[in-house]
Write a protein that holds these residues in place. Structure first.
Motif, short mmCIF file in Angstrom:
data_model
loop_
_atom_site.label_atom_id
_atom_site.label_comp_id
_atom_site.label_asym_id
_atom_site.label_seq_id
_atom_site.Cartn_x
_atom_site.Cartn_y
_atom_site.Cartn_z
N ARG A 256 0.82 -1.20 0.00
CA ARG A 256 0.00 0.00 0.00
C ARG A 256 0.86 1.26 0.00
NH1 ARG A 256 -5.59 0.46 0.42
NH2 ARG A 256 -5.73 -1.79 0.28
N ARG A 257 1.90 1.23 0.80
CA ARG A 257 2.79 2.39 0.81
C ARG A 257 4.20 1.89 1.13
NH1 ARG A 257 3.67 7.03 4.18
NH2 ARG A 257 2.65 6.03 5.92
N LEU A 258 5.14 2.19 0.27
CA LEU A 258 6.51 1.80 0.56
C LEU A 258 7.08 2.79 1.56
CD1 LEU A 258 8.52 -0.38 -0.47
CD2 LEU A 258 9.59 1.45 -1.75
N LEU A 259 7.57 2.25 2.66
CA LEU A 259 8.06 3.12 3.72
C LEU A 259 9.58 3.14 3.70
CD1 LEU A 259 5.62 1.67 6.36
CD2 LEU A 259 5.49 3.96 5.36
N PRO A 260 10.17 4.21 4.22
CA PRO A 260 11.64 4.29 4.21
C PRO A 260 12.30 3.10 4.90
CG PRO A 260 10.69 6.38 4.88
CD PRO A 260 9.56 5.43 4.76
N GLU A 261 11.65 2.57 5.95
CA GLU A 261 12.29 1.45 6.64
C GLU A 261 12.21 0.16 5.84
OE1 GLU A 261 9.70 3.34 7.93
OE2 GLU A 261 8.62 2.17 9.44
N MET A 262 11.55 0.22 4.69
CA MET A 262 11.49 -0.97 3.84
C MET A 262 12.56 -0.91 2.76
SD MET A 262 7.46 -1.45 3.26
CE MET A 262 6.32 -1.86 4.56
N LEU B 259 -11.62 4.77 7.00
CA LEU B 259 -10.63 5.64 7.61
C LEU B 259 -9.39 4.81 7.93
CD1 LEU B 259 -12.87 7.57 10.12
CD2 LEU B 259 -11.58 8.61 8.28
N PRO B 260 -8.69 4.36 6.89
CA PRO B 260 -7.53 3.52 7.20
C PRO B 260 -6.47 4.32 7.93
CG PRO B 260 -7.61 4.07 4.87
CD PRO B 260 -8.86 4.59 5.47
N ASP B 261 -5.65 3.58 8.63
CA ASP B 261 -4.59 4.19 9.43
C ASP B 261 -3.45 4.64 8.50
OD1 ASP B 261 -2.69 4.90 11.18
OD2 ASP B 261 -2.45 2.93 12.11
N ALA B 262 -3.33 5.94 8.31
CA ALA B 262 -2.33 6.45 7.37
C ALA B 262 -0.92 6.31 7.92
CB ALA B 262 -2.63 7.91 7.05
N ASP B 263 -0.81 6.21 9.21
CA ASP B 263 0.53 6.13 9.82
C ASP B 263 0.95 4.70 10.08
OD1 ASP B 263 0.87 8.82 9.83
OD2 ASP B 263 -0.18 9.07 11.73
N TRP B 264 0.31 3.76 9.39
CA TRP B 264 0.63 2.37 9.65
C TRP B 264 2.11 2.10 9.40
CZ3 TRP B 264 2.69 -1.53 6.67
CH2 TRP B 264 2.65 -2.81 7.25
N ARG B 265 2.70 1.36 10.31
CA ARG B 265 4.11 0.97 10.18
C ARG B 265 4.21 -0.52 10.42
NH1 ARG B 265 5.15 5.00 8.32
NH2 ARG B 265 6.66 6.63 8.71
N PRO B 266 5.06 -1.21 9.70
CA PRO B 266 5.20 -2.64 10.00
C PRO B 266 5.74 -2.83 11.41
CG PRO B 266 6.94 -1.90 8.52
CD PRO B 266 5.98 -0.77 8.65
N ARG B 267 5.31 -3.90 12.04
CA ARG B 267 5.80 -4.17 13.38
C ARG B 267 7.20 -4.76 13.26
NH1 ARG B 267 5.31 -8.62 16.52
NH2 ARG B 267 5.51 -8.25 18.75
N ARG B 268 8.14 -4.04 13.83
CA ARG B 268 9.54 -4.51 13.72
C ARG B 268 10.03 -4.88 15.10
NH1 ARG B 268 12.77 0.14 10.89
NH2 ARG B 268 14.43 -1.36 11.14
N ILE B 269 10.71 -5.99 15.17
CA ILE B 269 11.22 -6.36 16.48
C ILE B 269 12.74 -6.44 16.51
CG2 ILE B 269 9.11 -7.58 17.11
CD1 ILE B 269 10.77 -10.15 16.79
N VAL B 270 13.36 -6.45 15.34
CA VAL B 270 14.82 -6.56 15.35
C VAL B 270 15.41 -5.19 15.62
CG1 VAL B 270 16.85 -7.06 13.98
CG2 VAL B 270 14.84 -8.52 13.81
N GLN B 271 16.14 -5.11 16.70
CA GLN B 271 16.78 -3.85 17.04
C GLN B 271 18.27 -4.03 16.89
OE1 GLN B 271 15.30 -3.02 20.96
NE2 GLN B 271 13.19 -3.10 20.24
N GLU B 272 18.76 -3.61 15.76
CA GLU B 272 20.18 -3.70 15.47
C GLU B 272 20.51 -2.51 14.60
OE1 GLU B 272 21.47 -7.40 13.81
OE2 GLU B 272 23.52 -6.69 13.55
N PRO B 273 21.66 -1.89 14.82
CA PRO B 273 21.98 -0.73 13.99
C PRO B 273 21.93 -1.12 12.51
CG PRO B 273 23.58 -0.99 15.76
CD PRO B 273 22.69 -2.18 15.82
N GLY B 274 21.21 -0.34 11.73
CA GLY B 274 21.15 -0.58 10.29
C GLY B 274 20.15 -1.63 9.87
#
Lengths: 249, 715, 526
Positions: free
Chosen positions: B612-618, C155-170
């Motif tokens: 749906r939207r390519l995000l910078p973290e992708m 009203l979809p969530d425009a700020d949706w972000r994938p759930r990330r669990i790996v915390q490592e630089p880069g």
């Protein structure tokens, strides 16, 4: 590794004669209802069709094959079954003149096909996958599957187009360069099949994209899909509308 | 103008600048720095070019110190070449530093900075034109201390700024000390400390002394150049240096180390043993490989550039090494080529590295970060900076038609010429070093693809709040100057090579121009130097095309071997550029006039798989891009795992996977840390004497008295 | 543990808070309990008494929620249903995921579609209904929701972000899909990586959600049968069969012997074909061209066998509650058997060749490992579970359609890697042909269909589908229409564990891991 080479050569040629000749092996197609005059049994048959693919006027049944989901309720468990034809050249165009020129001569023998699953049950997709096996081997006809719309000339869509795939499907179509053709494969892609119409499913691909070639069947066998692709590039004549059973003549 | 006048102008400009900056308001310091710094730089370039063109040696005694030496100035072609580079770098660097100063908030620092920078300019040139060891070392000391002060005095210094500056000073001083001892050894057979005297007295020295001098000066000066294994200070100091100073550090002072090595080991006391030359070759190659490996995997723009400096210094020193071997084995023409390639690369490195530092400075001021993992997509906001940075990246990645290509190509060709050496061992060393240098060149492309792509291309990863603008005109102007120079040095090697020829001739005793044949297509008489059949062959190939359009020297660099096989290699970046432009034009014409006449052009969004939207973290991060290098060269990097934990709820729900790796630079691990451990241990053992109890100290005093009483009567 | 002990244990431990009922005909123990003891009870059944978790069935009455946790044990233990009810307004239930990890996705699904809250679940939301496409408070499975009308206001969530669990630089997320690769189903993978190796992967499913459970509501049995057959057509017969069995169980119908034998025959033909397809997928993912072609030939031939035998290559239109819609001639079955035996011979040969191809084994061995403990906790089913040493087969554990009369063996492996899964597929294909042989032998002339009188009520139908156990819960209302249809599919169960296998691997192994799981998105998304 040589064992594979020897095995491969030893297997010989398995590829179908189609499209040069006809494929006559058993079990290559589920066939489609043909319709026709069944007399007094007509209303009962029409009643039995749960997807409203059948209509009757004075005992003559006409079939809308885009709605047929191969439930066989019009041939099995009834006194007078409907005609059923084991054909497979089902690709048909939705009219519009000028279709022939759209992809153009250069595309006739090298077509990159992008397959999008827009909510398919797995059968249509599996039949598309069979086109790559030695029996059908679509490469010999110049059809190649590509994963990216940038290289694609033909967009092959299966499935009724679910809500959450609608956006992706539009995006794919948008990302393809012109000239491009859309081939809708399977009853679901043509009419929504058993899933239409609901809050999560469209009435088929035509609700979302302009469709150029339709291949009915649930699922259409590989040969029918091949025919659809050949129709899309103008190498085969589309199924005459009457024979497809859309309109009674 | 004559050489003395120009030198006078240079020093006068520096002096006037220092005096003026003491009186004018802090807000005006920038004008002083830019105006007088540029004037000094122009004078330096002029004096250097004049020195190279005439090929003459200019000497000027300054001050006689009885019984010791006479301080004197001496400008020979070698010095001239270095003075030209210094001038070329200082000109844009002054403009850039002035722009940076205007942003600096501390008024006192502005003044101090201007004074110190101009004094540094003077000391750098003084080192290059010193005619005796004492003046050389005095100027060197001044330069070292100024560098330290410039690094340490920057306001708003980051973590470890003082430590980095101190390491710079400490390692620099250790290097100076080693070099000074080298000079003293050299002076054993000489009548005075003047270079002429040293040179003439050198032949009397024995092999072991020669070896000692080589090692002392090679590694002593190598500190300033950043050679492995004495490079530990360099990435730290570059990172800590203020933005206005870092370009000078990388573009001008780095060269002094390379100058020192060349001056002593190729000019005053030419290396007579091929083995020592091979040492230089190997050290250079190792520096190049380690430099580029760490550069590729570093995500901080500044330290990345620092590691890349180590790489380029390595390439230059490898060229030196090749030259020394050729001199020692009596292949003067090849030696001349090797030195020429090295000098060419040195100049190129100064140009593109300074340019890149400008770019990095601009990025840092606009975005507030140097972490490539957090940058991205800057080309939209800083298109001109991006263009300048791209020119620098193409140059440093050795891609034609920019300058890096010419010098790296020449260096690699010189490596191939090792076939003419008789010793099998030397051939193996040359072949392996050549292969490693080729790998280095490939990694350099990876490195700068990463740097440019991760910082300027792709999606923006910075916080949306941060406003990013194009950098100020002064920085853009200084980048433009260097970008044009990079291109010019890239497409006109046939003009640069004859220019540098006197310098390499001075070292090798033969002309490289005879081997490298730039004037070939200039005019008919130039054919005289070549066999007729050979000239005709090249004529048939069409290499003369353009001689009427572009007058002057031929645009082809070719090296001539024996009569049987006249051409060893031939190349022309000039024609490459023309072809490139032609092809691009043709493509444009084809697309514009032919294809789009019948078809419609449409712009489409990038294909992202239908999300749906390519995000910078992708999108790829800088770390991700360079991770293959990190994995392949794991044996060198040897990272240690700081953290590798995963947080799980209810046995199966992965809530977080935390991983962190830390790595210490190979040289730090193998050299710096053991040395500092040993030093600390020594200091601790000494400290054991200081128990802090009065009885102990009384005992010390008593013991000292006893020893004194016992020893004194003996006299 | 037999049902009597079970009853005694439960009543003894939680007196007054549980009610234990027993339905002998379906060998089901139904435990009604309060919310307070739910988690405890579930833990006992799942962790101590070793039952498998079949699924969570949420039903909404006119005024109450009814949550049904279904467990199945070995043959004598039968089924355990734990039922907990609450008024409609009170929609918070304790989460059982701490004890039954297998219930994770069931609770997420219920939360998304019904708005039922599960107290203690670590992350709910953004599952079936993607938050970047739907607003949070839509509850399409609730009674008032109109399944036919398109949803207008969003009203979809425009700020949706994938759930990330790996915390490592880069670290970053590599998005794959929903449209990726050649002929693949639509699914989205998020691979968390710092380049080169993937540290963790998560799957974003339900791009193909067709809401068949919602569509089924209020439809006739025949209409819902069409849905049951067609939502995941590669295993159409198994799902159709599970639905028919549920309906037959509600209505108490007995089947003619020939119909039962033919159902077994057809189910095994389908299993053989699907396994050949899965084997082909594995060969394709390892880029072994000739093996891929050979497996492709076998799959197509098996499709033709089905087509020749039944008219349809995916066995559509054969099932009906009460038996089969049409009879298959015994002779045709014999032909199909001979063809299957021939194909099996070539399948065996393919296995032999694969087992000595080192380049193939290098890519598939030790790849995508699922340990037995994880398989148990996730309550996996099918070849995936059996390759990890979790020997669960509904044909054996809770026989249907007369499977108890057949002689066959349930293959299993211990390693839990890709190769173990492949070996299980081959071994099961051999067993399928054994069953087909026996089913052909026992075919006796006779009726294939009995008329079924639909009665109101609810029952579970279960089938060991080619990909593993599938559970269909059907509730019929007074008019013989379907009031609630709940489908738990093997792909839904096994997808849940996919992230275990796709953790810390080289990116190029991803298609191989995926193919050895033989997961169907259509089956999961329903």
């Amino acid at each position: 590794m040589s064992q594979w080479v020897i095995k491969g050569i030893g297997t010989g040629i398995k590829t179908t004669a189609y499209p040069r000749g006809a494929e006559r092996a058993a079990g290559v197609t589920p066939g489609l209802p043909r319709g026709g005059d069944v007399g007094a049994a007509a209303p009962a048959l029409v009643e039995r069709c749960l997807t409203h693919a059948l209509e009757h006027t004075n005992g003559v049944i006409s079939v809308d094959s885009r709605r047929c989901v191969h439930c066989y309720r019009c041939v099995r468990g009834v006194g007078q079954p409907l005609n059923w034809e084991a054909t497979y050249e089902w690709g048909s165009t939705i009219a519009t003149p000028g279709l022939k020129n759209e992809l153009g001569q250069p595309f006739r023998r090298s077509i990159h096909v992008l397959v999008v699953d827009a909510g398919d049950c797995g059968a249509c997709l599996n039949e598309v996958k069979q086109l790559n096996n030695p029996y059908y081997n679509m490469h010999r006809l110049g059809f190649f599957i590509t994963p990216t719309p940038r290289h694609a000339d033909v967009l092959l869509v299966v499935g009724p187009v679910t809500d959450q795939m609608r956006f992706a499907l539009r995006k794919v179509h948008e990302a393809m360069s012109t000239p491009k053709r859309v081939v809708a494969v399977g009853a679901c892609a043509l009419s929504g099949g058993v899933f239409a119409k609901s809050f999560v499913c469209s009435n088929g691909v035509a609700d979302v994209l302009p469709v150029d070639v339709e291949v009915p069947g649930h699922p259409p066998p590989p040969l029918a899909i091949l025919h659809g692709l050949l129709v899309a590039v103008g190498r085969k004549q589309p199924l005459p509308l009457a024979a497809a059973g859309y309109e009674p003549t | 103008m004559s050489t003395p006048t120009l030198l006078l102008v240079f020093f006068a400009a520096c002096g006037a600048g220092i005096l003026l900056s003491l009186v004018v308001r802090p807000a005006r310091q920038g004008f002083v720095l830019a105006g007088l710094g540029c004037l000094a730089a122009v004078a330096a370039v002029a004096v250097g070019i004049e020195g190279l063109l005439t090929g003459a040696v200019f000497t000027q005694p300054l001050w006689s110190l009885p019984g010791l030496t006479t301080l004197m100035l001496r400008l020979d072609p070698l010095s001239s070449a270095f003075v030209v580079v210094t001038g070329l770098v200082l000109f844009p660097a002054s403009i850039y530093a002035a722009g940076e100063l205007s942003r600096d908030s501390a008024p006192r620092h502005k003044r101090a900075f201007t004074v110190m920078l101009l004094a540094l300019y003077a000391s750098i040139v003084l080192i290059l034109i010193a005619g005796d060891a004492l003046l050389f070392l005095l100027a060197w000391e001044v330069m070292s201390i100024l560098c330290y002060l410039l690094v340490v005095s920057a306001p708003g210094g980051e973590n470890g700024q003082v430590g980095s500056a101190y390491l710079l000073l400490a390692m620099g001083e250790a290097g100076t000390l080693a070099a000074a001892v080298g000079f003293l050894l050299l002076a054993l057979g000489a009548s005075s400390l003047q270079f002429d005297a040293l040179k003439s007295g050198a032949s009397a020295l024995g092999a072991s002394v020669r070896g000692a001098v080589f090692l002392l000066t090679f590694f002593g000066f190598g500190v300033k150049a950043g050679l492995v294994p004495v490079n530990s200070w360099l990435p730290r100091a570059y990172a800590a240096a203020p933005r206005a100073f870092a370009p000078v550090l990388a573009g001008a002072t780095l060269n002094l180390g390379l100058y020192g090595i060349l001056r002593v080991n190729a000019d005053l006391l030419p290396v007579a043993q091929a083995g020592l030359g091979q040492v230089a070759l190997i050290i250079g190659t190792v520096s190049a490989l380690l430099g580029i490996l760490y550069a590729t995997t570093d995500n901080d723009l500044k330290t990345m550039l620092a590691h890349s400096s180590i790489e380029n210094v390595g390439i230059v020193v490898a060229g030196y090494g090749a030259g020394m071997v050729f001199v020692a084995t009596n292949h003067p023409a090849l030696a001349a080529m090797a030195f020429l390639a090295a000098l060419y690369h040195l100049i190129n490195h100064s140009l593109f590295k300074t340019l890149l530092f400008f770019g990095v400075g601009a990025v840092e001021t606009q975005t507030g970060t140097r972490d490539m993992d957090r940058l991205g997509g800057l080309i939209k906001w800083m298109p001109l900076t991006a263009l300048g940075f791209l020119a620098g990246s193409l140059s440093i990645a050795a891609l034609p038609p920019f300058n890096g290509f010419v010098s790296e190509w020449l260096t690699l060709q010189v490596m191939l010429r090792s076939a003419e050496l008789s010793s099998a061992g030397a051939k193996i060393v040359f072949a392996s070093c050549g292969a490693v240098l080729a790998l280095t060149a490939a990694l350099a492309v990876t490195c700068f693809v990463k740097v440019f792509a991760m910082s300027f291309l792709g999606m923006r990863r910075l916080d949306v709040e941060r406003r990013v603008n194009e950098t100020e005109p002064s920085a853009l102007a200084s980048m433009a100057i260097l970008a044009v120079l990079c291109l010019a040095f890239g497409v006109l090697p046939t003009y640069v090579i004859p220019m540098l020829d006197p310098a390499s001739r001075q070292l090798a005793g033969a002309s490289a121009s005879d081997g490298l044949v730039p004037p070939f297509f200039a005019s008919a008489p130039a054919h005289d130097a070549l066999p007729v059949a050979f000239a005709a062959e090249f004529h048939d190939l069409g290499a003369q095309v353009g001689q009427h359009i572009v007058g002057g020297r031929g645009l082809v660099v070719l090296h001539r071997g024996g009569v049987d096989n006249p051409v060893i290699f031939a190349m022309s970046t000039s024609y490459m550029l023309l072809t490139l432009i032609g092809l691009l034009l043709l493509t444009y014409i084809v697309i514009r006039l032919w294809l789009t006449r019948t078809r419609r052009l449409a712009r489409r969004e990038r294909w992202d798989g239908g999300v749906r939207r390519l995000l910078p973290e992708m999108t790829y991060t800088a770390t991700g891009f360079s991770n293959p290098v990190r994995v392949i060269f794991d044996a060198i990097f040897r990272p240690t795992t700081v953290e590798d934990t995963s947080e799980t709820v209810a046995e199966h729900f992965r809530m977080a996977i935390r991983r962190e790796k830390e790595r210490v630079h190979l040289v730090d691990r193998l050299v710096l840390q053991p040395v500092s451990f040993a030093m600390l241990w020594f200091a601790h053992s000494l400290a054991a004497m200081h128990r802090g109890r009065i009885n102990t100290y009384v005992t010390y005093a008593f013991l000292a008295l006893l020893i004194a009483l016992a020893v004194l009567p003996a006299y | 543990m037999n049902p009597a002990d079970l009853k005694e244990q439960i009543e003894g431990r939680w007196p007054g808070k549980t009610q234990v009922g027993r339905d002998v005909s379906s060998s089901t123990t139904e435990v009604t309990c309060t919310r307070a003891v739910l988690a405890d009870l579930c833990r006992c059944i799942f962790q101590h008494w070793g039952f498998g978790f079949a699924g969570l069935i949420v039903e909404e009455d006119s005024n109450a929620w009814q949550l049904r946790y279904v467990f199945y044990g070995e043959r004598d233990a039968g089924w355990v249903h734990i039922v907990v009810s609450a008024p409609v307004a009170d929609n918070v239930f304790p989460s059982v995921v701490e004890w039954i990890h297998a219930a994770d996705w069931h609770e997420r699904e219920a939360e998304d579609l019904f708005g039922v809250r599960f107290d203690g679940h670590p992350h709910l939301g953004d599952f079936v209904l993607h938050n970047d496409a739907w607003q949070e408070d839509v509850q399409p499975m609730r009674h008032g929701f109109d399944a036919q009308a398109a949803l207008r206001h969003r009203l979809p969530d425009a700020d949706w972000r994938p759930r990330r669990i790996v915390q490592e630089p880069g670290a970053f997320v590599m998005p794959v899909g929903p449209k990726f690769s050649g002929v693949t189903e639509s699914v989205h993978f998020l691979l968390e990586t710092v380049g080169e190796d993937v540290i963790r992967s998560s799957t974003r499913l339900f791009y193909k959600w067709r809401a068949i459970e919602k569509l089924a509501e209020g439809k006739t049995v025949d209409e819902v049968l069409l849905l049951a057959e067609r939502f995941a057509a590669t295993t159409a017969f198994a799902h159709g069969l599970a639905f028919c069995q549920a309906v037959e169980r509600v209505s108490g119908a007995e089947l003619p012997a020939r119909a039962r034998a033919l159902r077994v025959f057809l189910a095994e033909i389908e299993r053989l074909r699907q396994h050949a397809g899965a084997i082909q997928g594995i060969c394709e993912s390892t880029a072994l061209v000739v093996a891929n072609s050979q497996a492709g030939l076998l799959e197509e031939e098996l499709l033709r066998v089905s087509g020749e035998l039944s008219g349809h290559r995916y066995l559509f239109g054969l099932l009906t509650p009460g038996g089969l819609l049409c009879d298959l001639p015994t002779n045709a079955c014999r032909i199909a058997l001979t063809q299957s035996q021939d194909i099996l011979k070539r399948l065996n040969e393919l296995e032999r060749r694969l087992s000595i191809s080192s380049s193939f084994l290098d890519r598939i061995e030790d790849v995508g490992v699922v340990r037995l403990s994880a398989a148990t906790d996730y309550s996996l089913v099918g070849p995936v579970a059996r390759a990890s040493g979790l020997v669960r087969d509904l044909r054996r554990a809770q026989p249907y359609s007369g499977y108890e009369t057949f002689d066959y063996h349930v293959p299993s492996e211990q390693e839990g890697d890709g190769y173990a899964r492949l070996r299980v597929l081959f071994a099961e294909a051999r067993q399928s042909v054994r069953i087909i042989e026996q089913a052909t032998a026992v075919l006796k002339e006779g009726d294939v269909c009995k008329t079924v009188e639909f009665r109101p009520g609810a029952a579970l139908g279960w089938v060991e589908a080619p990909r593993g156990g599938t559970f269909h819960w059907v509730r019929l209302d007074e008019g013989g229409r379907v009031a609630r249809y709940r489908v738990v599919t093997p792909s839904f169960i096994n997808w849940h564990s996919f992230h275990l296998a796709a953790e810390k691997f080289a990116f190029q192994d991803f298609p191989i891991i995926l193919s050895t799981f033989d997961l169907s998105v259509a089956e999961n998304d329903r």
